[in-house]
Design a protein around this motif. Structure first.
Motif, PDB file in Angstrom:
ATOM      1  N   VAL A   1      -9.920   3.765  -1.123  1.00 17.88           N
ATOM      2  CA  VAL A   1     -10.056   2.662  -2.241  1.00 17.88           C
ATOM      3  C   VAL A   1     -10.136   1.848  -1.192  1.00 17.88           C
ATOM      4  O   VAL A   1      -9.470   0.642  -0.605  1.00 17.88           O
ATOM      5  N   GLY A   2     -11.529   0.872  -1.250  1.00 20.36           N
ATOM      6  CA  GLY A   2     -12.165  -0.488  -0.973  1.00 20.36           C
ATOM      7  C   GLY A   2     -12.038  -0.132   0.409  1.00 20.36           C
ATOM      8  O   GLY A   2     -11.847  -0.759   1.314  1.00 20.36           O
TER       9      GLY A   2
ATOM     10  N   SER B   1      -5.605   2.967   0.559  1.00 19.61           N
ATOM     11  CA  SER B   1      -5.363   1.404   0.312  1.00 19.61           C
ATOM     12  C   SER B   1      -5.298   0.234   1.176  1.00 19.61           C
ATOM     13  O   SER B   1      -4.460  -0.170   1.215  1.00 19.61           O
ATOM     14  N   MET B   2      -6.651  -0.106   1.034  1.00 22.54           N
ATOM     15  CA  MET B   2      -6.003  -0.615   2.626  1.00 22.54           C
ATOM     16  C   MET B   2      -6.728  -1.968   2.207  1.00 22.54           C
ATOM     17  O   MET B   2      -7.739  -2.001   2.551  1.00 22.54           O
ATOM     18  N   GLY B   3      -5.897  -3.917   2.348  1.00 20.39           N
ATOM     19  CA  GLY B   3      -7.295  -4.346   2.438  1.00 20.39           C
ATOM     20  C   GLY B   3      -7.067  -4.581   0.934  1.00 20.39           C
ATOM     21  O   GLY B   3      -8.277  -5.785   0.291  1.00 20.39           O
ATOM     22  N   VAL B   4      -6.325  -4.415   0.147  1.00 19.22           N
ATOM     23  CA  VAL B   4      -6.618  -3.926  -1.506  1.00 19.22           C
ATOM     24  C   VAL B   4      -5.384  -4.586  -2.251  1.00 19.22           C
ATOM     25  O   VAL B   4      -6.316  -6.287  -3.521  1.00 19.22           O
TER      26      VAL B   4
ATOM     27  N   LEU C   1      -0.801   2.859   2.733  1.00 16.69           N
ATOM     28  CA  LEU C   1      -1.109   1.265   1.767  1.00 16.69           C
ATOM     29  C   LEU C   1      -0.775   0.590   3.750  1.00 16.69           C
ATOM     30  O   LEU C   1       0.007  -0.016   3.965  1.00 16.69           O
ATOM     31  N   GLU C   2      -1.665  -0.116   3.146  1.00 18.26           N
ATOM     32  CA  GLU C   2      -2.215  -1.292   4.215  1.00 18.26           C
ATOM     33  C   GLU C   2      -2.860  -2.332   3.703  1.00 18.26           C
ATOM     34  O   GLU C   2      -3.494  -2.793   3.276  1.00 18.26           O
TER      35      GLU C   2
ATOM     36  N   ARG D   1      -0.262  -8.087   9.182  1.00 17.79           N
ATOM     37  CA  ARG D   1      -0.359  -6.530   7.828  1.00 17.79           C
ATOM     38  C   ARG D   1       0.355  -5.873   8.385  1.00 17.79           C
ATOM     39  O   ARG D   1       0.758  -5.513   9.770  1.00 17.79           O
ATOM     40  N   ALA D   2       0.669  -5.649   7.221  1.00 14.73           N
ATOM     41  CA  ALA D   2       1.573  -4.398   7.075  1.00 14.73           C
ATOM     42  C   ALA D   2       1.024  -2.974   6.719  1.00 14.73           C
ATOM     43  O   ALA D   2       0.348  -2.953   5.920  1.00 14.73           O
TER      44      ALA D   2
END
Length: 318
Positions: free
Chosen positions: A120-121, A187-190, A216-217, A309-310
């Motif tokens: 996603v993204g 979902s990274m950076g969303v 998730l990021e 960022r995590a």
């Protein structure tokens, strides 16, 4: 040309509507003609081999004239943000060293043999190729950017014939996507671009198969209070618009639990540096360096904490 269904959506009742929406989005964009012409200008090269375990690389015979034509066609799809890619000894030095991010999370994903993955993204689909290199059998990227769709098509033109797995991209917002179950969802950076982050996590939950995982990021902030850039100053974070909340790690974990996930694991926390995100010949606009306070590099230009960022791995219970 009509879109064909990716394996995960073949036969799905909602595929005709999704395809129609994606095709309408492509047709309506003002740069579609130019970007289509860029794809048509790609030289007729045939890659003999590809390497996806250590990068996104296609190799094969290519003259200097063909390489110049390849570079010119791909430059018409500027700016290139996720990467890098290497095609016929031409390196696309993208804004993000996405390979660094991949290296930080890949070891925690476990066995991906034959996995169905939703990204996603997804941007231009870079992580999809790395996922295939790790064994995934079916990757579908979702991203509303029409440009990223054409970038993905350009890379696929040379790589797809060499891999048996599917890496496809739909130019649609996640809100338009049905609740189809995947073994792994990225979902990274969303998250920080969503007004309601819990709602986003609940929609992600619906797309994770029971027993499957979410990666998730997101941007995070240290301390005990979430940061709400859209409610302060000029409403920007590191010059980005539409950043609604930069959560603490604790808040992010609480939201994941509220959405139904368990087995939560923080697998990485990293400060983003100008070595990882920067302007290049393939992305000539301003980047992270211009978004940080030159006198206080641990602050953004707006005075917020610099990007941290995590990455968190979560499971949907069986």
């Amino acid at each position: 040309m009509p879109l064909t269904a990716p394996p995960s959506l073949a036969g799905h009742a909602e595929w005709p509507a999704l395809a129609a929406a994606a095709e309408a989005r492509l047709a309506a964009h003002g740069d579609t003609h130019r970007w289509t012409a860029a794809l048509e200008a790609l030289p007729a090269l045939e890659a003999e081999a590809c390497a996806l375990e250590d990068g996104v690389i296609a190799t094969g015979p290519c003259t200097e004239r063909e390489r110049a034509a390849l570079e010119a066609a791909l430059m018409e799809l500027h700016p290139w943000r996720k990467g890098p890619f290497e095609l016929f000894n031409l390196t696309l030095d993208t804004e993000w060293r996405s390979d660094w991010k991949w290296a930080r999370v890949a070891g925690a994903l476990g066995d991906l043999s034959g996995a169905r993955v939703l990204d996603v993204g997804s941007g231009n689909g870079y992580f999809g190729w790395r996922l295939i290199g790790a064994g995934a059998g079916d990757v579908l990227g979702i991203d509303p950017s029409v440009l990223f769709y054409y970038q993905h098509e350009a890379i696929s033109h040379y790589l797809a014939p060499l891999v048996s797995a599917s890496n496809r991209l739909l130019p649609l917002p996640f809100e338009a996507f049905p609740a189809v179950p995947y073994d792994l969802v990225l979902s990274m950076g969303v998250l920080y671009h969503r007004k309601d982050p819990l709602e986003h996590l609940e929609r992600l939950y619906e797309c994770v198969a029971p027993g499957g995982k979410l990666l998730l990021e997101t941007l995070v902030v240290k301390g005990e209070q979430n940061l709400h850039p859209a409610e302060t100053g000029d409403g920007r974070y590191a010059r980005m618009r539409n950043v609604w909340v930069v959560p603490t790690v604790a808040s992010t974990l609480q939201w994941l639990e509220a959405a139904g996930f368990d087995a939560l694991e923080v697998i990485d926390q990293s400060t983003t540096t100008a070595a990882e995100q920067r302007s290049t010949t393939w992305m000539t606009f301003e980047s992270l360096a211009e978004a940080l306070n030159p006198e206080q590099p641990r602050k953004t230009i707006e005075g917020h904490p610099a990007p941290l960022r995590a990455a968190i791995l979560a499971r949907r219970p069986c």
